[in-house]
Design an enzyme around this catalytic site. Structure first.
Site, PDB file in Angstrom:
ATOM      1  N   SER A   1      36.379  41.670  49.174  1.00 28.13           N
ATOM      2  CA  SER A   1      35.286  42.118  49.879  1.00 28.13           C
ATOM      3  C   SER A   1      35.719  41.705  51.439  1.00 28.13           C
ATOM      4  CB  SER A   1      34.166  40.975  49.605  1.00 28.13           C
ATOM      5  OG  SER A   1      33.154  40.767  50.408  1.00 28.13           O
TER       6      SER A   1
ATOM      7  N   HIS B   1      35.665  46.450  49.188  1.00 25.67           N
ATOM      8  CA  HIS B   1      34.251  46.497  48.784  1.00 25.67           C
ATOM      9  C   HIS B   1      33.597  46.017  50.242  1.00 25.67           C
ATOM     10  CE1 HIS B   1      30.850  45.285  46.550  1.00 25.67           C
ATOM     11  NE2 HIS B   1      30.776  44.089  47.060  1.00 25.67           N
TER      12      HIS B   1
ATOM     13  N   ASP C   1      30.530  44.915  52.076  1.00 25.18           N
ATOM     14  CA  ASP C   1      28.898  44.305  51.838  1.00 25.18           C
ATOM     15  C   ASP C   1      28.111  44.736  53.189  1.00 25.18           C
ATOM     16  OD1 ASP C   1      29.092  42.987  49.281  1.00 25.18           O
ATOM     17  OD2 ASP C   1      30.663  42.131  50.313  1.00 25.18           O
TER      18      ASP C   1
ATOM     19  N   MET D   1      24.464  44.407  54.743  1.00 20.36           N
ATOM     20  CA  MET D   1      23.291  43.246  54.703  1.00 20.36           C
ATOM     21  C   MET D   1      22.305  43.905  55.712  1.00 20.36           C
ATOM     22  SD  MET D   1      24.815  39.714  53.283  1.00 20.36           S
ATOM     23  CE  MET D   1      26.557  39.937  52.273  1.00 20.36           C
TER      24      MET D   1
ATOM     25  N   HIS E   1      28.437  48.377  49.188  1.00 15.94           N
ATOM     26  CA  HIS E   1      27.419  47.757  48.378  1.00 15.94           C
ATOM     27  C   HIS E   1      26.361  47.667  49.337  1.00 15.94           C
ATOM     28  CE1 HIS E   1      26.225  43.431  46.306  1.00 15.94           C
ATOM     29  NE2 HIS E   1      25.464  44.576  46.305  1.00 15.94           N
TER      30      HIS E   1
ATOM     31  N   MET F   1      22.907  46.144  50.418  1.00 15.99           N
ATOM     32  CA  MET F   1      21.954  44.906  50.265  1.00 15.99           C
ATOM     33  C   MET F   1      20.842  45.229  51.464  1.00 15.99           C
ATOM     34  SD  MET F   1      24.720  41.989  49.306  1.00 15.99           S
ATOM     35  CE  MET F   1      25.901  43.016  49.816  1.00 15.99           C
TER      36      MET F   1
ATOM     37  N   MET G   1      25.519  40.994  39.622  1.00 11.69           N
ATOM     38  CA  MET G   1      25.601  39.847  40.891  1.00 11.69           C
ATOM     39  C   MET G   1      25.667  38.577  40.002  1.00 11.69           C
ATOM     40  SD  MET G   1      25.857  41.552  43.548  1.00 11.69           S
ATOM     41  CE  MET G   1      26.025  40.027  44.652  1.00 11.69           C
TER      42      MET G   1
ATOM     43  N   ASP H   1      30.182  40.643  41.008  1.00 14.16           N
ATOM     44  CA  ASP H   1      30.386  40.385  42.427  1.00 14.16           C
ATOM     45  C   ASP H   1      29.809  38.904  42.851  1.00 14.16           C
ATOM     46  OD1 ASP H   1      30.582  40.431  45.034  1.00 14.16           O
ATOM     47  OD2 ASP H   1      28.902  41.996  45.270  1.00 14.16           O
TER      48      ASP H   1
HETATM   49  C1  DX5 Z   1      27.558  38.608  48.249  1.00 16.07           C
HETATM   50  C2  DX5 Z   1      28.331  39.765  48.437  1.00 16.07           C
HETATM   51  C3  DX5 Z   1      29.902  39.486  47.923  1.00 16.07           C
HETATM   52  C4  DX5 Z   1      30.642  38.727  48.387  1.00 16.07           C
HETATM   53  C5  DX5 Z   1      31.550  37.957  47.742  1.00 16.07           C
HETATM   54  O1  DX5 Z   1      26.292  39.018  48.848  1.00 16.07           O
HETATM   55  O2  DX5 Z   1      27.911  40.815  47.974  1.00 16.07           O
HETATM   56  O3  DX5 Z   1      30.540  40.717  47.824  1.00 16.07           O
HETATM   57  O4  DX5 Z   1      31.065  38.960  49.840  1.00 16.07           O
HETATM   58  O5  DX5 Z   1      32.187  36.977  48.207  1.00 16.07           O
HETATM   59  P1  DX5 Z   1      32.662  35.756  47.157  1.00 16.07           P
HETATM   60  O6  DX5 Z   1      33.725  36.295  46.305  1.00 16.07           O
HETATM   61  O7  DX5 Z   1      33.446  34.620  48.104  1.00 16.07           O
HETATM   62  O8  DX5 Z   1      31.564  35.294  46.599  1.00 16.07           O
HETATM   63 ZN    ZN Z   2      28.928  42.575  47.453  1.00 16.94          ZN
END
Ligand code: DX5
Ligand code: ZN
Length: 231
Positions: free
Chosen positions: A17, A42, A44, A46, A76, A78, A149, A184
């Site tokens: 990530s 990956h 993320d 947000m 991903h 979110m 998740m 994840d």
């Molecule tokens: C959380 C993200 C994850 C996160 C994973 O909202 O979707 O992908 O970055 O990080 P770790 O492995 O530290 O939980």
């Molecule tokens: Zn993620």
């Protein structure tokens, strides 16, 4: 056409990530993780609405694609309105885009997956820790990947929530060989054995991998894949 995620892997695939790394050195860090044995990246995304944090947008994805032309980019989403961001991320070089079941109405899931695929991108469907795995059952045959998740999304560095393992045991037998099961949140060498045994075959690793020094990453990735132990 077979792509990275359609072929059952002999060992689980490791997806670092990038938000757990240093944003000022993102391409360097990502490239280092791939050279250490990681399989895909990956990203993320947000929006500050669906989750209480802001991270990155299509321009970041585009820059990473330019810096790493051969990398498989797993986005991903979110975000509260995933439909809005499918085309911008496809144009920015995403290979795969996952969206949350909680963010859409049930009737929107199939059309959204179709619209992702129309752009030549693979599609994933995600559930949060409070959502029961049973909520996935009517849709489990549709996406290329199911993401369960194991933290409440928003931040790297949270503790693994073990109920994700029970969800995997329910979902895994219902997947075809060309569908992947991704986990994840909070994945580390300490829980990777249980994660693999439950049936996950794509492991996202944030802080356990990207917050560690470069020299440690090959051993961490081997351990996550079940090839060696990290002490
Ligand atoms: C959380 C993200 C994850 C996160 C994973 O909202 O979707 O992908 O970055 O990080 P770790 O492995 O530290 O939980
Ligand atoms: Zn993620």
């Amino acid at each position: 056409m077979a792509s990275l995620l359609t072929v059952p892997p002999a060992r689980p695939l490791i997806a670092p990530s990038v938000i757990a790394g240093d944003f000022a050195h993102a391409a360097h860090d990502a490239s280092d993780a791939l050279a250490a044995g990681a399989d895909l990246l990956h990203l993320d995304v947000m929006d500050g609405h669906f989750v209480p944090n802001l991270t990155l947008g299509p321009d970041y994805c585009r820059c990473l694609r330019r810096a790493l032309p051969a990398a498989y980019l797993d986005v991903h989403l979110m975000v509260a309105d995933p439909a809005r961001f499918i085309s911008p991320f496809a144009s920015a070089g995403a290979n795969h885009i996952s969206f949350h079941l909680e963010a859409v109405k049930p009737g929107q899931i199939e059309p959204l997956i179709a619209s992702i695929r129309t752009l030549g991108v693979a599609a994933g469907l995600v559930i949060n820790p409070p959502t029961p795995a049973e909520a996935l059952l009517p849709f489990v045959h549709l996406p290329d990947l199911i993401l369960i998740m194991s933290v409440n999304p928003g931040f790297s560095g949270q503790a693994f929530i073990p109920t994700a393992l029970d969800k995997a045991r329910l979902i895994k037998p219902r997947l075809r060989p060309d569908q992947r099961l991704q986990v994840d949140g909070g994945v580390s060498p300490a829980n990777a054995g249980a994660v693999r045994e439950a049936g996950f075959d794509v492991l996202v690793a944030g802080s356990a991998l990207m917050s560690r020094p470069s020299a440690e990453r090959p051993a961490i990735i081997s351990s996550l894949k079940g090839m060696a132990q990290v002490r």
